[in-house]
Every structure is written in structure tokens, then in C-alpha cells.
Write a protein that holds these residues in place. Structure first.
Motif, PDB file in Angstrom:
ATOM      1  N   ALA A 109       1.928  48.520 100.973  1.00 43.15           N
ATOM      2  CA  ALA A 109       1.841  47.076 100.714  1.00 43.15           C
ATOM      3  C   ALA A 109       3.200  46.493 100.340  1.00 43.15           C
ATOM      4  CB  ALA A 109       0.823  46.797  99.609  1.00 43.15           C
ATOM      5  N   GLY A 110       4.255  47.320 100.404  1.00 41.20           N
ATOM      6  CA  GLY A 110       5.597  46.827 100.143  1.00 41.20           C
ATOM      7  C   GLY A 110       6.068  46.987  98.719  1.00 41.20           C
ATOM      8  N   GLU A 111       5.318  47.710  97.898  1.00 37.28           N
ATOM      9  CA  GLU A 111       5.714  47.922  96.506  1.00 37.28           C
ATOM     10  C   GLU A 111       6.732  49.059  96.403  1.00 37.28           C
ATOM     11  OE1 GLU A 111       5.034  46.115  94.049  1.00 37.28           O
ATOM     12  OE2 GLU A 111       2.995  45.312  94.103  1.00 37.28           O
ATOM     13  N   TRP A 112       7.509  49.047  95.310  1.00 34.22           N
ATOM     14  CA  TRP A 112       8.438  50.132  95.005  1.00 34.22           C
ATOM     15  C   TRP A 112       7.733  51.153  94.125  1.00 34.22           C
ATOM     16  CZ3 TRP A 112      13.113  50.159  97.381  1.00 34.22           C
ATOM     17  CH2 TRP A 112      13.590  48.937  97.879  1.00 34.22           C
ATOM     18  N   ILE A 113       8.096  52.424  94.317  1.00 35.44           N
ATOM     19  CA  ILE A 113       7.608  53.508  93.475  1.00 35.44           C
ATOM     20  C   ILE A 113       8.797  54.036  92.686  1.00 35.44           C
ATOM     21  CG2 ILE A 113       6.381  55.705  93.416  1.00 35.44           C
ATOM     22  CD1 ILE A 113       4.799  53.394  94.706  1.00 35.44           C
ATOM     23  N   ALA A 114       8.756  53.911  91.361  1.00 32.05           N
ATOM     24  CA  ALA A 114       9.880  54.307  90.515  1.00 32.05           C
ATOM     25  C   ALA A 114       9.578  55.631  89.827  1.00 32.05           C
ATOM     26  CB  ALA A 114      10.163  53.225  89.476  1.00 32.05           C
ATOM     27  N   ILE A 119      12.229  54.944  94.410  1.00 28.44           N
ATOM     28  CA  ILE A 119      13.460  54.828  93.630  1.00 28.44           C
ATOM     29  C   ILE A 119      13.467  55.946  92.597  1.00 28.44           C
ATOM     30  CG2 ILE A 119      14.787  53.383  92.053  1.00 28.44           C
ATOM     31  CD1 ILE A 119      13.410  50.975  93.330  1.00 28.44           C
ATOM     32  N   VAL A 120      14.535  56.737  92.582  1.00 30.32           N
ATOM     33  CA  VAL A 120      14.654  57.849  91.635  1.00 30.32           C
ATOM     34  C   VAL A 120      15.750  57.519  90.631  1.00 30.32           C
ATOM     35  CG1 VAL A 120      14.959  60.329  91.389  1.00 30.32           C
ATOM     36  CG2 VAL A 120      13.969  59.397  93.483  1.00 30.32           C
ATOM     37  N   ILE A 121      15.402  57.540  89.358  1.00 32.55           N
ATOM     38  CA  ILE A 121      16.339  57.194  88.294  1.00 32.55           C
ATOM     39  C   ILE A 121      16.506  58.399  87.379  1.00 32.55           C
ATOM     40  CG2 ILE A 121      16.777  55.649  86.345  1.00 32.55           C
ATOM     41  CD1 ILE A 121      14.887  53.638  87.740  1.00 32.55           C
ATOM     42  N   TYR A 127      19.879  58.848  93.372  1.00 33.84           N
ATOM     43  CA  TYR A 127      19.494  59.836  92.365  1.00 33.84           C
ATOM     44  C   TYR A 127      20.580  60.862  92.168  1.00 33.84           C
ATOM     45  CZ  TYR A 127      17.071  63.785  90.254  1.00 33.84           C
ATOM     46  OH  TYR A 127      16.691  64.809  89.424  1.00 33.84           O
ATOM     47  N   PRO A 128      21.252  60.924  91.001  1.00 31.76           N
ATOM     48  CA  PRO A 128      21.567  59.735  90.216  1.00 31.76           C
ATOM     49  C   PRO A 128      22.760  59.048  90.846  1.00 31.76           C
ATOM     50  CG  PRO A 128      22.526  61.650  89.197  1.00 31.76           C
ATOM     51  CD  PRO A 128      21.804  62.142  90.431  1.00 31.76           C
ATOM     52  N   VAL A 129      23.134  57.891  90.379  1.00 36.50           N
ATOM     53  CA  VAL A 129      24.215  57.137  91.001  1.00 36.50           C
ATOM     54  C   VAL A 129      25.518  57.926  90.888  1.00 36.50           C
ATOM     55  CG1 VAL A 129      25.546  55.016  90.909  1.00 36.50           C
ATOM     56  CG2 VAL A 129      23.092  54.960  90.511  1.00 36.50           C
ATOM     57  N   GLY A 130      26.146  58.173  92.026  1.00 33.51           N
ATOM     58  CA  GLY A 130      27.467  58.785  92.029  1.00 33.51           C
ATOM     59  C   GLY A 130      27.488  60.288  91.902  1.00 33.51           C
ATOM     60  N   GLY A 131      26.382  60.951  91.634  1.00 39.83           N
ATOM     61  CA  GLY A 131      26.382  62.396  91.442  1.00 39.83           C
ATOM     62  C   GLY A 131      26.094  63.148  92.717  1.00 39.83           C
TER      63      GLY A 131
END
Length: 278
Positions: free
Chosen positions: A74-79, A103-105, A241-245
Motif C-alpha cells: 500500500a506504499g507504506e515504509w517498514i522501519a 528502512i534499516v536504522i 544500514y548504517p549510514v556510511g558504514g
């Protein structure tokens, strides 16, 4: 019984403790037996759900797959906040969830994990939120529950069964364990009467059946009116996931690979755990 009391007991705004609470906003779990035991007939939105298990990879994510797939389609994000292992993107694709909607944080320190988790919920940018904290505290969980109430996401917190003995503001709490080749689901707290008998769910077969059903029905039905607004919702946080690593490059390569894979995936070639999806 006095007429005034009888009128009060029949008021739809009154909830009695021996009945399931009414929930206007819920997402069907995809398992009929479980939906019958959940207030509102599905996973509740705007509320924190605790999933407690002592082992990883027993089917805890497959239990959520039908609902996550419905939201993603349905266009939702999964965090996913601080998952214990790097998610296996082709597995998401094979189960009907576009990995680009995931989205992986990651955060090194636990306080940063809790901060990120709270920001995700308060931003109301995702349709589902899954969180694996290192440590738990009453104040932190209470803040997370309040943040969940501000949005409309499905919110899941994963912890060990030792937490079951502790009080929690989460309105829905479930113990998970293996029983043969099925997942034992023990709902020990909900808004309603106590569930005396645990459920035994074949989560692998259930998830597969839901994939086939969704593929058939998607050709003949439009998105539900409730879900159409989700398509235009933008995420306010970075999905790498993660940013820059180095793990970010792994996840990005997995996303590219998932674009090519449109089948039910085989075993994770990296070995070990891949959250329990393959």
C-alpha cells in the motif's frame, strides 16, 4: 437491574474487562485464529506490541509478514531499528515485500537506539516499526508507548521472555516459542479477558498462503481507500544500514540483487541468521 445502569452497560463507549476491547484501526495478522484473539481483529495501530522470545529465528518475523506485506504494497515504509542481523533483502522480495520500502536504522549505543526509535514513531512516517533494544527500562518503554499513540504505525518491540514478569505499559504482550514445527503464541496481556490456551501457528505455511492470495487478488482489486494516502507519505529518515558504514554497502548491494530476484528465496548464502525470513 435499574434502568440507568442497564442503559450504561449497553453504551458502546463502555468497555467491560471480560470482553475484547474495540479497536477501530488494526491490520489483519493473516492468521485467522490469531485475529480472533486480538482486539480489533488484527495488530493494533497506535499502540506498542511486545513480542518476547528467548531464541532468534523461530518465526517471529514470519508472524508479522502478512501485515508487513499488506502495508508495503500500500506504499507504506517498514522501519527496522537496530535489528540483530543484517536483513536479507532477497527474502523480503520473495515474500512480496519490496526491499526499497524497508528502512534499516542502526545505532551503536543503546540510548541512541531508543532515541532513534522514538523519533521514528513520532515522525509518523512509517506504516510499521520493529525495534530490538539492548536494554529495557520502564521510563523508556512508557515514552515509546506514548510515541506510538501519536502515530498510526504498527509498533513492535522485541525482547526476551524474562521481561514477561515485569509490568509494561504496552497494551499487547505476547510470548513466542517453538512447539514442534509450529510457533507457540501466548497472549498474556491484551485489552480484554485472559487467553487461557496458547495458539499454535504454522507461520511458514501461513505466510506462503498469504503471498499467493495477495498475488491473485492484486490483479482484481484496487488499494483500499484507507491505504491510498500512504503512497504519498515520505520517510523522514535515511534507509541505508548504517549510514556510511560497510554494512550500508552490503544492504545496498542486497537491494540491487533483490531487484533481480522475484522468487521465494533459498537459504541465506551468508550462513547464520537472516532474521528468520528465508
Amino acid at each position: 437491574m435499574k434502568p440507568v445502569l442497564a442503559e450504561l452497560l449497553h453504551n458502546p463507549l463502555l468497555w467491560l474487562g471480560d470482553r475484547l476491547a474495540r479497536a477501530d484501526d488494526a491490520v489483519a495478522s493473516g492468521f485467522a485464529g490469531l485475529d480472533r484473539e486480538l482486539p480489533g481483529g488484527g495488530w493494533p495501530k497506535a499502540a506498542l506490541t511486545e513480542l518476547l522470545a528467548d531464541e532468534e529465528g523461530i518465526g517471529e518475523l514470519r508472524l508479522l509478514l502478512p501485515a508487513l506485506r499488506r502495508l508495503a504494497q500500500a506504499g507504506e515504509w517498514i522501519a527496522l531499528v537496530a535489528p540483530p542481523h543484517i536483513p536479507y533483502a532477497p527474502a523480503f522480495a520473495g515474500w512480496g515485500i519490496d526491499p526499497t520500502r524497508v528502512i534499516v536504522i542502526e545505532a551503536g549505543e543503546d540510548r541512541q537506539r531508543w532515541w532513534a526509535a522514538e523519533q521514528v514513531l513520532r515522525s509518523n512516517s512509517s506504516g510499521a516499526f520493529l525495534f530490538w533494544p539492548k536494554t529495557l527500562g520502564d521510563q523508556r518503554v512508557r515514552r515509546l508507548q506514548l510515541a506510538a499513540q501519536e502515530g498510526k504505525a504498527l509498533a513492535f518491540l522485541f525482547a526476551t521472555t524474562a521481561r514477561a514478569a515485569q509490568p509494561s505499559p504496552a497494551p499487547l504482550r505476547i510470548r513466542l516459542s517453538l512447539s514442534g514445527n509450529r510457533l507457540r503464541v501466548d497472549i498474556f496481556k491484551r485489552r480484554g479477558s485472559v487467553v487461557s490456551t496458547p495458539l499454535l501457528l504454522d507461520v511458514a505455511a501461513g505466510a506462503s498462503a498469504n503471498v499467493q492470495s495477495d498475488r491473485i487478488l492484486s490483479a482484481v482489486r484496487p488499494l483500499m481507500k484507507l491505504d491510498r494516502t500512504a503512497v504519498s507519505r515520505s520517510a523522514s529518515f535515511h534507509r541505508h544500514y548504517p549510514v556510511g558504514g560497510p554494512q550500508a554497502r552490503i544492504w545496498n548491494r542486497a537491494l540491487a540483487r533483490a531487484d533481480e530476484v522475484r522468487r521465494v528465496p533459498g537459504p541465506d548464502p551468508r550462513g547464520g541468521h537472516a532474521l528468520d525470513l528465508p
